[in-house]
Design a protein around this motif. Structure first.
Motif, PDB file in Angstrom:
ATOM      1  N   ASP A 167      32.734  31.038  34.004  1.00 12.94           N
ATOM      2  CA  ASP A 167      33.132  31.858  32.861  1.00 12.94           C
ATOM      3  C   ASP A 167      31.991  32.729  32.347  1.00 12.94           C
ATOM      4  N   HIS A 175      41.213  39.252  28.513  1.00  9.58           N
ATOM      5  CA  HIS A 175      42.153  38.145  28.642  1.00  9.58           C
ATOM      6  C   HIS A 175      43.262  38.471  29.646  1.00  9.58           C
ATOM      7  N   CYS A 229      43.890  36.322  33.153  1.00  8.81           N
ATOM      8  CA  CYS A 229      45.171  35.607  33.155  1.00  8.81           C
ATOM      9  C   CYS A 229      46.070  36.022  34.317  1.00  8.81           C
ATOM     10  N   TYR A 272      45.624  29.569  28.363  1.00  8.76           N
ATOM     11  CA  TYR A 272      44.275  29.972  28.750  1.00  8.76           C
ATOM     12  C   TYR A 272      43.702  30.984  27.779  1.00  8.76           C
ATOM     13  N   SER A 273      44.504  31.954  27.378  1.00 14.80           N
ATOM     14  CA  SER A 273      44.037  32.965  26.439  1.00 14.80           C
ATOM     15  C   SER A 273      43.743  32.358  25.078  1.00 14.80           C
ATOM     16  N   ASP A 326      40.446  30.130  25.379  1.00 14.96           N
ATOM     17  CA  ASP A 326      39.228  30.656  25.994  1.00 14.96           C
ATOM     18  C   ASP A 326      38.122  30.872  24.969  1.00 14.96           C
ATOM     19  N   THR A 340      35.509  35.252  25.791  1.00 16.60           N
ATOM     20  CA  THR A 340      35.729  35.878  24.485  1.00 16.60           C
ATOM     21  C   THR A 340      34.420  36.041  23.729  1.00 16.60           C
TER      22      THR A 340
END
Length: 267
Positions: free
Chosen positions: A111, A138, A142, A198-199, A202, A206
Motif C-alpha cells: 500500500d 480509491h 478497487c 476496501y474503500s 483504506d 488515503t
C-alpha cells in the motif's frame, strides 16, 4: 485419530478467532465505560456516543467517507465489470494471463508504494489533493478487486447461452444486458461490496493522497489516536465494526441467493 484431529482443529480455530476478535470486543466493551479510560470499567454509559454524534466536524468526515466509498465502489464496479468481460472475451490464453497479471499488480503491491505512486502521479497531473484525488485513487485500487470477483462468474457461464441468444436474433447489447449481466449479478454485487469495504477501510493510500481540509475516517482515527486515548474513538470504531459486519452479512445473503438461482437453472 480423526476425532483427535477434529478436536485439535477446533481448538486451533477457536484460538485464531479469539486472537482476532478479542481486541475488537475489548474496544467495544470500553466504549460504554463512564470512567474515561480502558483500565477499569466504572459503569455503563452512552455519553461517548452522544459526544460522537455531537461532533459536527467528525460527522462531516463520516459523510465524506461514505460518499467516497459509495462513489468509488459504483465507478469501480462499472469499470471492473467491463474489464472482466473484456479479459474473458480474449481468445489467447497467454494474453488473458498477461492482462490478469497487470490487473493483480495493485492487489499484491504494498500500500505504501501504491499511495506514493498515486501521490506522484496526481501531483504531476496538477490535480489538487483532496476529494477528487482520494476518489480517483480509491477507484483505481478497487477496480482489480471487482475484476477478480466477476471473472469466476463469467467462467461459470456456458458459452451455449450466448450462442442461443445470438441464434434467436439478439444483438450484442441485448446479449450483454439480457444474458451476461443477469447471470453475473451475484459477482457484480460481491465486487461492489468488496470495493465498498476496501474503500471504507483504506488508510495507507488515503493518507498519501489526502490534502488539507479533507479527511476520511481512517486518517481521522489515526490522528485522534496519536493525541491520546479517548473513548469516543472506541464508539466510532464500534459503529464502523457494526457497519462492516452488515456489509458482510449482506454479501453472504446475496451470494447464497446467487447459488440458489444457479442450482435452479441447472435443475
Amino acid at each position: 485419530m480423526r476425532d483427535k484431529l477434529t478436536i485439535s482443529s477446533k481448538v486451533y480455530l477457536f484460538i485464531i478467532f479469539f486472537i482476532l476478535y478479542a481486541p475488537i470486543f475489548y474496544l467495544i466493551y470500553y466504549s460504554f465505560n463512564s470512567g474515561g479510560t480502558m483500565n477499569n470499567f466504572d459503569s455503563f454509559t452512552l455519553d461517548w456516543y452522544k459526544e460522537l454524534f455531537g461532533d459536527t466536524r467528525l460527522l462531516i468526515i463520516v459523510l465524506n467517507t461514505f460518499v467516497i466509498a459509495l462513489l468509488s465502489a459504483l465507478f469501480s464496479t462499472i469499470i471492473g465489470v467491463l474489464g472482466a468481460i473484456g479479459i474473458h472475451s480474449v481468445r489467447k490464453r497467454q494474453t488473458q494471463n498477461t492482462l490478469l497479471s497487470f490487473n493483480n499488480v495493485l492487489i499484491v503491491s504494498p500500500d505504501v508504494i501504491i499511495g506514493a505512486s498515486f501521490l506522484i502521479l496526481l501531483t504531476m497531473a496538477g490535480i489538487k489533493l483532496g476529494f477528487y484525488s482520494v476518489l480517483l485513487s480509491h477507484i483505481a485500487f478497487c477496480i482489480p478487486i471487482v475484476v477478480l470477483m466477476v471473472l469466476p462468474k463469467l467462467k461459470e457461464m456456458s458459452p451455449s447461452l450466448i450462442d442461443a441468444a445470438k441464434d434467436l436474433g439478439a444483438s450484442q447489447w441485448q446479449v450483454l444486458t439480457k444474458v451476461i449481466i443477469p447471470y453475473i449479478t451475484p459477482g457484480i454485487f460481491a465486487g461492489f461490496f468488496m470495493a465498498l469495504t476496501y474503500s471504507f477501510d483504506d488508510f495507507a493510500v488515503t493518507f498519501f493522497v489526502t490534502g488539507n481540509g479533507f479527511s476520511t475516517l481512517s486518517v481521522e482515527i489515526y490522528s485522534l489516536a496519536r493525541r491520546g486515548i479517548s473513548l469516543n474513538i472506541n464508539a466510532l470504531s464500534t459503529l464502523l465494526f457494526i457497519f462492516t459486519m452488515l456489509l458482510v452479512v449482506g454479501y453472504y445473503f446475496i451470494a447464497q441467493r446467487g447459488n440458489t438461482r444457479g442450482l435452479g437453472v441447472r435443475k
